[in-house]
Design a protein around this motif. Structure first.
Motif: not given
Ligand code: SAM
Length: 357
Positions: A162-165, A184-185, A187-188, A218-219
């Motif tokens: 979750k939220n990994h770049t 779907q984890s 972030r960017f 931004d994604k």
């Protein structure tokens, strides 16, 4: 019957033939008794997997299941498995996938995380039925992407959370980037490929599978830089880095004479592949943040392009950049999927943890 004119213009040494000679000479030594059966596999019809697109509204998952396909990821070989897989003994390791953790002091290995959202459907073992082309849904998004099922393994091994770049340094045409987005984890996501034409194809692929709101600046960033220069662009930035390098693409080189890396005109390029691969992996290591993970993958069996590259890049990262790396064992992944894939014998890379603190 051979026509005279054709025979005189036909290249004397077809690249596919040169590739087979090269593999016979090197892999018979590297793989020993395994080589004859690996050789047959390389020369056989390729088996595809259908990477399921969670963003499409089509009901094709049920249709594929009704045709006898199964998702080899959720139907893991060990029925007691959970998404977290901890280290346990296995006799084999993958030949083409290596994970290294950046800037870590401990030799402890975290459990492998497999995203439950990546689904890849395959026909049963021995069944090489071809998939029908995927259909667009009412938003023009296609329901699945056809790729070599083994190409999904690096995406699973990268363990995106979750939220990994994430940086995908050599991303075109985009199969692995698509798989990473299925989690779907992310972030960017930054997808890069030095080839402008292949980057255009990558853009088309992403737009055919991913809804527009997930492709905003931004994604997602799409670039076309020489990946070896990435260290000059961005350092210490990404939680996960995928370095899926250009290589001798063994199976393709045995099948297709056009644009073949074994053609006489590409000898120099082929010989410099390991150097390019080291430079790309080193750039990926520099781009990862402290504690981040870098995954190196190829579609060749060559030791020089796999183990040799990883060992050299680890050494250069430490000596020239002061980056400490630890090789992460992929044995848990191998153990999980050993009934779906044949894995190459142990590469002993995880033993190299003893010299990368
Ligand atoms: N990851 C892709 C996928 O899953 O669809 C496949 C990548 S393919 C094995 C290797 C890619 O590396 C090619 O698209 C090639 O254009 C790209 N490439 C070659 N040299 C590069 C470089 N110096 N920097 C970045 N990309 C490079």
């Amino acid at each position: 019957r051979v026509k005279g004119k054709w025979a005189t213009t036909r290249p004397k040494h077809l690249p596919t033939r040169l590739a087979l000679q090269h593999f016979d000479a090197t892999y018979s030594v590297q793989l020993g008794q395994l080589w004859p059966s690996v050789r047959v596999a390389l020369l056989s019809e390729r088996k595809y997997g259908a990477l399921f697109n969670n963003f499409s509204n089509n009901q094709d998952l049920e249709k594929l299941q009704a045709q006898g396909c199964r998702d080899f990821i959720s139907n893991r070989d060990d029925p007691t498995s959970s998404e977290h897989i901890s280290e346990f003994g296995a006799e084999e390791d993958s030949s083409s996938v290596s994970t290294v953790s950046s800037h870590v002091d401990s030799q402890q290995q975290s459990p492998l995380w497999l995203s439950p959202n990546i689904k890849c459907l395959v026909f049963p073992r021995g069944d090489i039925t071809r998939f029908k082309p995927a259909r667009p849904d009412k938003f023009s998004l296609l329901s699945y992407y056809l790729m070599d099922a083994a190409s999904v393994l690096p995406c699973l091994a990268l363990g995106v959370q979750k939220n990994h770049t994430v940086l995908d340094l050599c991303a075109a045409p985009g199969g692995k980037a698509l798989a990473l987005l299925q989690t779907q984890s992310v972030r960017f996501l930054c997808v890069n490929d030095s080839s402008v034409s292949r980057t255009s194809r990558l853009k088309r692929v992403l737009h055919s599978y991913i809804p527009k709101p997930l492709l905003t600046d931004d994604k997602l960033r799409i670039t076309s830089f020489d990946g070896t220069m990435w260290g000059e662009i961005e350092r210490n930035s990404f939680d996960r880095v995928l370095v899926d390098v250009p290589c001798t693409t063994d199976r393709h080189s045995l099948m297709e004479d056009d644009n073949n890396i074994f053609s006489r005109s590409r000898v120099g390029e082929r010989r410099s592949l390991p150097q390019l691969q080291v430079e790309l992996l080193l750039a990926g290591i520099i781009a990862a943040c402290p504690g981040g993970e870098i995954l190196y993958s190829t579609c060749t069996l060559s030791l020089n392009q796999n183990q040799g590259v990883v060992e050299q890049a680890i050494q250069l990262a430490e000596e020239n950049h002061g980056i400490q790396l630890q090789v992460v064992s992929l044995r848990p992944l191998v153990q999980k999927f050993r009934n779906t894939f044949h894995f190459a014998p142990d590469l002993h890379l995880d033993e190299s943890t003893s010299h990368c603190r």
